[in-house]
Structures are given as structure tokens and as C-alpha cells.
Scaffold this motif. Structure first.
Motif, mmCIF file in Angstrom:
data_model
loop_
_atom_site.group_PDB
_atom_site.id
_atom_site.type_symbol
_atom_site.label_atom_id
_atom_site.label_comp_id
_atom_site.label_asym_id
_atom_site.label_seq_id
_atom_site.Cartn_x
_atom_site.Cartn_y
_atom_site.Cartn_z
ATOM 1 N N ALA A 178 0.804 -1.214 0.083
ATOM 2 C CA ALA A 178 -0.008 -0.027 0.029
ATOM 3 C C ALA A 178 1.190 1.266 0.108
ATOM 4 C CB ALA A 178 -1.037 -0.244 1.343
ATOM 5 N N LEU A 179 1.012 1.646 -1.237
ATOM 6 C CA LEU A 179 2.097 2.835 -1.453
ATOM 7 C C LEU A 179 1.247 4.269 -1.722
ATOM 8 C CD1 LEU A 179 4.690 1.098 -3.403
ATOM 9 C CD2 LEU A 179 4.472 1.309 -0.970
ATOM 10 N N SER A 180 0.019 4.011 -1.606
ATOM 11 C CA SER A 180 -1.166 5.199 -1.902
ATOM 12 C C SER A 180 -0.834 6.347 -1.139
ATOM 13 C CB SER A 180 -2.446 4.716 -1.814
ATOM 14 O OG SER A 180 -2.671 4.033 -0.728
ATOM 15 N N PRO A 181 -1.581 7.607 -1.284
ATOM 16 C CA PRO A 181 -1.517 8.631 -0.404
ATOM 17 C C PRO A 181 -1.972 8.079 1.176
ATOM 18 C CG PRO A 181 -2.353 9.362 -2.483
ATOM 19 C CD PRO A 181 -2.346 7.932 -2.362
ATOM 20 N N PRO A 182 -1.313 8.699 2.318
ATOM 21 C CA PRO A 182 -1.989 8.250 3.472
ATOM 22 C C PRO A 182 -3.255 8.214 4.165
ATOM 23 C CG PRO A 182 0.012 9.678 3.628
ATOM 24 C CD PRO A 182 -0.368 9.696 2.309
ATOM 25 N N ARG A 183 -4.230 9.127 3.133
ATOM 26 C CA ARG A 183 -5.493 9.159 3.533
ATOM 27 C C ARG A 183 -6.251 7.751 2.885
ATOM 28 N NH1 ARG A 183 -7.462 10.570 -1.434
ATOM 29 N NH2 ARG A 183 -6.325 11.852 -2.731
ATOM 30 N N LEU A 184 -5.375 7.021 2.136
ATOM 31 C CA LEU A 184 -5.999 5.714 1.614
ATOM 32 C C LEU A 184 -5.531 4.645 2.236
ATOM 33 C CD1 LEU A 184 -6.052 6.974 -2.243
ATOM 34 C CD2 LEU A 184 -8.037 6.911 -0.758
ATOM 35 N N HIS A 185 -4.621 4.664 3.006
ATOM 36 C CA HIS A 185 -3.961 3.479 3.319
ATOM 37 C C HIS A 185 -4.903 2.628 4.296
ATOM 38 C CE1 HIS A 185 0.598 5.313 3.715
ATOM 39 N NE2 HIS A 185 0.262 5.126 2.451
ATOM 40 N N HIS A 186 -5.683 3.321 4.998
ATOM 41 C CA HIS A 186 -6.613 2.389 6.049
ATOM 42 C C HIS A 186 -7.726 1.651 4.884
ATOM 43 C CE1 HIS A 186 -10.511 1.751 8.449
ATOM 44 N NE2 HIS A 186 -9.649 1.656 9.117
ATOM 45 N N GLU A 187 -8.112 2.488 3.908
ATOM 46 C CA GLU A 187 -8.935 1.544 2.867
ATOM 47 C C GLU A 187 -8.380 0.671 2.202
ATOM 48 O OE1 GLU A 187 -10.831 2.938 -1.257
ATOM 49 O OE2 GLU A 187 -10.812 4.354 0.148
ATOM 50 N N HIS A 188 -7.042 0.774 1.755
ATOM 51 C CA HIS A 188 -6.646 -0.077 0.839
ATOM 52 C C HIS A 188 -6.005 -1.365 1.722
ATOM 53 C CE1 HIS A 188 -5.582 3.059 -2.466
ATOM 54 N NE2 HIS A 188 -6.818 2.704 -2.429
ATOM 55 N N THR A 189 -5.478 -1.081 3.040
ATOM 56 C CA THR A 189 -4.901 -2.171 3.794
ATOM 57 C C THR A 189 -6.261 -3.097 4.326
ATOM 58 O OG1 THR A 189 -3.220 -0.927 4.635
ATOM 59 C CG2 THR A 189 -3.930 -2.576 5.850
ATOM 60 N N LEU A 190 -7.302 -2.457 4.698
ATOM 61 C CA LEU A 190 -8.616 -3.370 4.823
ATOM 62 C C LEU A 190 -9.087 -4.189 4.058
ATOM 63 C CD1 LEU A 190 -10.543 -1.161 7.409
ATOM 64 C CD2 LEU A 190 -8.777 -2.990 7.967
ATOM 65 N N ALA A 191 -8.976 -3.373 2.873
ATOM 66 C CA ALA A 191 -9.548 -4.263 1.610
ATOM 67 C C ALA A 191 -8.394 -5.484 1.166
ATOM 68 C CB ALA A 191 -9.579 -3.366 0.156
ATOM 69 N N ALA A 192 -7.285 -5.330 1.375
ATOM 70 C CA ALA A 192 -6.153 -6.380 0.894
ATOM 71 C C ALA A 192 -6.515 -7.536 2.159
ATOM 72 C CB ALA A 192 -4.967 -5.820 1.002
ATOM 73 N N LEU A 193 -6.736 -6.939 3.361
ATOM 74 C CA LEU A 193 -6.718 -8.069 4.635
ATOM 75 C C LEU A 193 -7.860 -8.821 4.405
ATOM 76 C CD1 LEU A 193 -5.670 -5.738 7.392
ATOM 77 C CD2 LEU A 193 -4.180 -7.903 6.489
ATOM 78 N N ARG A 194 -9.017 -8.247 3.999
ATOM 79 C CA ARG A 194 -10.377 -8.855 3.743
ATOM 80 C C ARG A 194 -10.032 -9.838 2.588
ATOM 81 N NH1 ARG A 194 -12.772 -3.944 5.022
ATOM 82 N NH2 ARG A 194 -12.841 -3.198 3.003
ATOM 83 N N ALA A 195 -9.486 -9.803 1.488
ATOM 84 C CA ALA A 195 -8.990 -10.771 0.377
ATOM 85 C C ALA A 195 -8.148 -11.722 0.884
ATOM 86 C CB ALA A 195 -8.491 -9.762 -0.871
ATOM 87 N N GLY A 196 -7.677 -11.745 2.384
ATOM 88 C CA GLY A 196 -6.710 -12.491 2.914
ATOM 89 C C GLY A 196 -5.336 -12.480 2.527
ATOM 90 N N LEU A 197 -4.650 -11.095 2.294
ATOM 91 C CA LEU A 197 -3.608 -10.990 1.672
ATOM 92 C C LEU A 197 -2.556 -10.000 2.672
ATOM 93 C CD1 LEU A 197 -4.420 -9.985 -1.825
ATOM 94 C CD2 LEU A 197 -3.601 -12.154 -1.055
ATOM 95 N N PRO A 198 -1.207 -10.491 2.651
ATOM 96 C CA PRO A 198 -0.488 -9.859 3.832
ATOM 97 C C PRO A 198 -0.376 -8.319 3.084
ATOM 98 C CG PRO A 198 0.739 -11.432 2.684
ATOM 99 C CD PRO A 198 -0.713 -11.668 2.261
ATOM 100 N N VAL A 199 0.010 -7.439 4.057
ATOM 101 C CA VAL A 199 0.073 -6.006 3.388
ATOM 102 C C VAL A 199 1.196 -5.533 4.035
ATOM 103 C CG1 VAL A 199 -0.893 -3.785 3.205
ATOM 104 C CG2 VAL A 199 -2.498 -5.989 3.329
ATOM 105 N N LEU A 200 2.162 -4.686 2.992
ATOM 106 C CA LEU A 200 3.084 -3.832 3.548
ATOM 107 C C LEU A 200 2.672 -2.209 3.355
ATOM 108 C CD1 LEU A 200 6.411 -3.251 3.923
ATOM 109 C CD2 LEU A 200 5.751 -2.208 1.808
ATOM 110 N N VAL A 201 2.573 -1.399 4.502
ATOM 111 C CA VAL A 201 1.922 -0.244 4.459
ATOM 112 C C VAL A 201 2.996 0.700 4.334
ATOM 113 C CG1 VAL A 201 0.125 1.473 5.364
ATOM 114 C CG2 VAL A 201 0.010 -1.054 5.393
ATOM 115 N N GLU A 202 3.213 1.516 3.629
ATOM 116 C CA GLU A 202 4.077 2.787 3.599
ATOM 117 C C GLU A 202 3.548 3.643 4.583
ATOM 118 O OE1 GLU A 202 7.174 5.677 3.010
ATOM 119 O OE2 GLU A 202 7.178 3.430 2.271
ATOM 120 N N LYS A 203 4.545 4.087 5.418
ATOM 121 C CA LYS A 203 4.212 5.263 6.501
ATOM 122 C C LYS A 203 3.288 6.178 5.850
ATOM 123 C CE LYS A 203 8.070 7.822 5.379
ATOM 124 N NZ LYS A 203 8.402 9.437 4.997
#
Length: 104
Positions: free
Chosen positions: A79-104
Motif C-alpha cells: 500500500a503505497l498510496s497517499p496516507p489518506r487511502l492507507h486504511h481503505e487499501h489495507t483493510l481491503a487487502a486484509l479482507r482478501a486474505g493478503l499480507p500487506v506492507l503499508v508505507e508510512k
């Protein structure tokens, strides 16, 4: 390399990237390309220009993270998107059962 059960598989780990901005372009793209056994397989980026500029040979390009995740066929997400989208992208990936690396 992915490990399915006990047998090691020679297929690369397929990474899906959310956000193809400067952080991806300058830092992550070269670093990920240098890791043996790993491949940037999909890029989700709403900007058409950034999708084209950030495109990596063979990577599938998507207009949104949801579109990329719905397509499947990735093993993890960066998840290298703008910080305001980290939460949305991280949760979507986790719901899909995928591990996530989130850029600060």
C-alpha cells in the motif's frame, strides 16, 4: 518463492501495488525489481498518466485497488498510496486474505 505445503515452488511471489506515485517510482520499483523470487504483478493507480509511467513490464494495470483485488492472482499487497487511502487499501487487502506492507 512461495511455499505450498512442504514442497517449494519456483513461482515468484506476486505483489500488487496500490499507488504508483513518486514513492513507488523512486524507491519501491527499483527495490522490488532487485529481489529474486518476487515480481510486481499488478499496479492499482487512479491516474492514467501514473499508471503508464509506473507500469512495469508484465504488470497488469488497474484504475483502483478494488479492481486489482477482485482480479485475484496476487500474493501480497504494498500500500503505497497517499496516507489518506492507507486504511481503505489495507483493510481491503486484509479482507482478501493478503499480507500487506503499508508505507508510512
Amino acid at each position: 518463492m512461495r511455499n505450498r505445503g512442504r514442497a517449494e515452488v519456483s513461482e515468484p511471489l506476486r505483489i500488487g501495488v496500490c499507488g504508483a506515485g513518486r514513492v513507488f517510482e523512486r524507491l519501491y520499483a527499483p527495490a522490488l525489481a532487485a529481489i529474486p523470487g518476487l515480481r510486481v504483478d499488478a499496479i492499482a493507480e487512479p491516474s492514467v498518466e501514473r499508471r503508464v509511467l509506473g507500469g512495469i513490464d508484465g504488470a497488469r494495470l488497474y484504475a483502483s485497488a478494488d479492481e486489482m483485488l477482485s482480479a485475484g492472482d496476487i500474493d501480497a499487497v504494498a500500500a503505497l498510496s497517499p496516507p489518506r487511502l492507507h486504511h481503505e487499501h489495507t483493510l481491503a487487502a486484509l479482507r482478501a486474505g493478503l499480507p500487506v506492507l503499508v508505507e508510512k
